[in-house]
Design a protein around this motif. Structure first.
Motif, PDB file in Angstrom:
ATOM      1  N   ASN A   1       1.010  -1.074  -0.259  1.00 42.51           N
ATOM      2  CA  ASN A   1      -0.694   0.352   0.080  1.00 42.51           C
ATOM      3  C   ASN A   1       0.610   1.313   0.032  1.00 42.51           C
ATOM      4  OD1 ASN A   1      -2.416  -0.928  -0.118  1.00 42.51           O
ATOM      5  ND2 ASN A   1      -2.564  -1.284   1.706  1.00 42.51           N
TER       6      ASN A   1
ATOM      7  N   ASP B   1       0.983   4.085  -2.999  1.00 47.09           N
ATOM      8  CA  ASP B   1       0.976   6.021  -2.578  1.00 47.09           C
ATOM      9  C   ASP B   1       1.979   6.326  -3.586  1.00 47.09           C
ATOM     10  OD1 ASP B   1      -1.555   4.806  -1.553  1.00 47.09           O
ATOM     11  OD2 ASP B   1      -1.383   4.948   0.353  1.00 47.09           O
ATOM     12  N   ASN B   2       3.253   6.430  -2.798  1.00 44.05           N
ATOM     13  CA  ASN B   2       4.399   6.999  -3.460  1.00 44.05           C
ATOM     14  C   ASN B   2       3.810   6.819  -4.434  1.00 44.05           C
ATOM     15  OD1 ASN B   2       4.701   7.574  -0.799  1.00 44.05           O
ATOM     16  ND2 ASN B   2       5.182   6.212  -0.240  1.00 44.05           N
TER      17      ASN B   2
ATOM     18  N   VAL C   1      -1.825   7.246  -9.689  1.00 40.19           N
ATOM     19  CA  VAL C   1      -2.442   7.903  -9.483  1.00 40.19           C
ATOM     20  C   VAL C   1      -3.910   7.620 -10.185  1.00 40.19           C
ATOM     21  CG1 VAL C   1      -3.630  10.151  -9.879  1.00 40.19           C
ATOM     22  CG2 VAL C   1      -0.737   9.639  -8.809  1.00 40.19           C
TER      23      VAL C   1
ATOM     24  N   CYS D   1       0.944  -1.539  -9.296  1.00 39.51           N
ATOM     25  CA  CYS D   1      -0.089  -0.272  -8.701  1.00 39.51           C
ATOM     26  C   CYS D   1      -1.059  -1.418  -8.311  1.00 39.51           C
ATOM     27  CB  CYS D   1      -0.354   0.433  -9.747  1.00 39.51           C
ATOM     28  SG  CYS D   1       0.406   1.795 -10.965  1.00 39.51           S
TER      29      CYS D   1
ATOM     30  N   ARG E   1      -2.295  -3.427  -5.113  1.00 35.78           N
ATOM     31  CA  ARG E   1      -2.134  -3.501  -3.738  1.00 35.78           C
ATOM     32  C   ARG E   1      -2.454  -5.048  -3.683  1.00 35.78           C
ATOM     33  NH1 ARG E   1      -3.091   1.276  -1.152  1.00 35.78           N
ATOM     34  NH2 ARG E   1      -3.066   3.679  -2.947  1.00 35.78           N
TER      35      ARG E   1
END
Length: 74
Positions: A25, A29-30, A35, A49, A51
């Motif tokens: 996670n 997020d980083n 996005v 990407c 999770r």
């Protein structure tokens, strides 16, 4: 009192193996490329990407055994 007995029972079992936990996670997020999300269900998502969280229990150690005996100093 019940939790004390549970702890006493879990300690010998904990010495017999190791638990490895992985969580992606924070890395997702980083990552600025993660996005934008897919618009439609079923669209592929980049592997970077995805999770996931997983835990792996190992009862055998891969490390060589530790020798606690005295060395012969000659």
């Amino acid at each position: 009192m019940r939790s004390l007995w549970s702890l006493a029972a879990a300690l010998p079992l904990a010495a017999c193996g190791t638990m490895e936990y992985r969580d992606t996670n924070a890395a997702v997020d980083n990552n600025p490329l993660c996005v934008s999300r897919p618009d439609q269900p079923g669209e592929p998502v980049s592997r970077d990407c995805e999770r996931y969280r997983e835990g792996v229990w190992r009862s055998k150690s891969d490390a060589p055994p530790v020798e606690f005996g005295r060395r012969d100093e000659r």
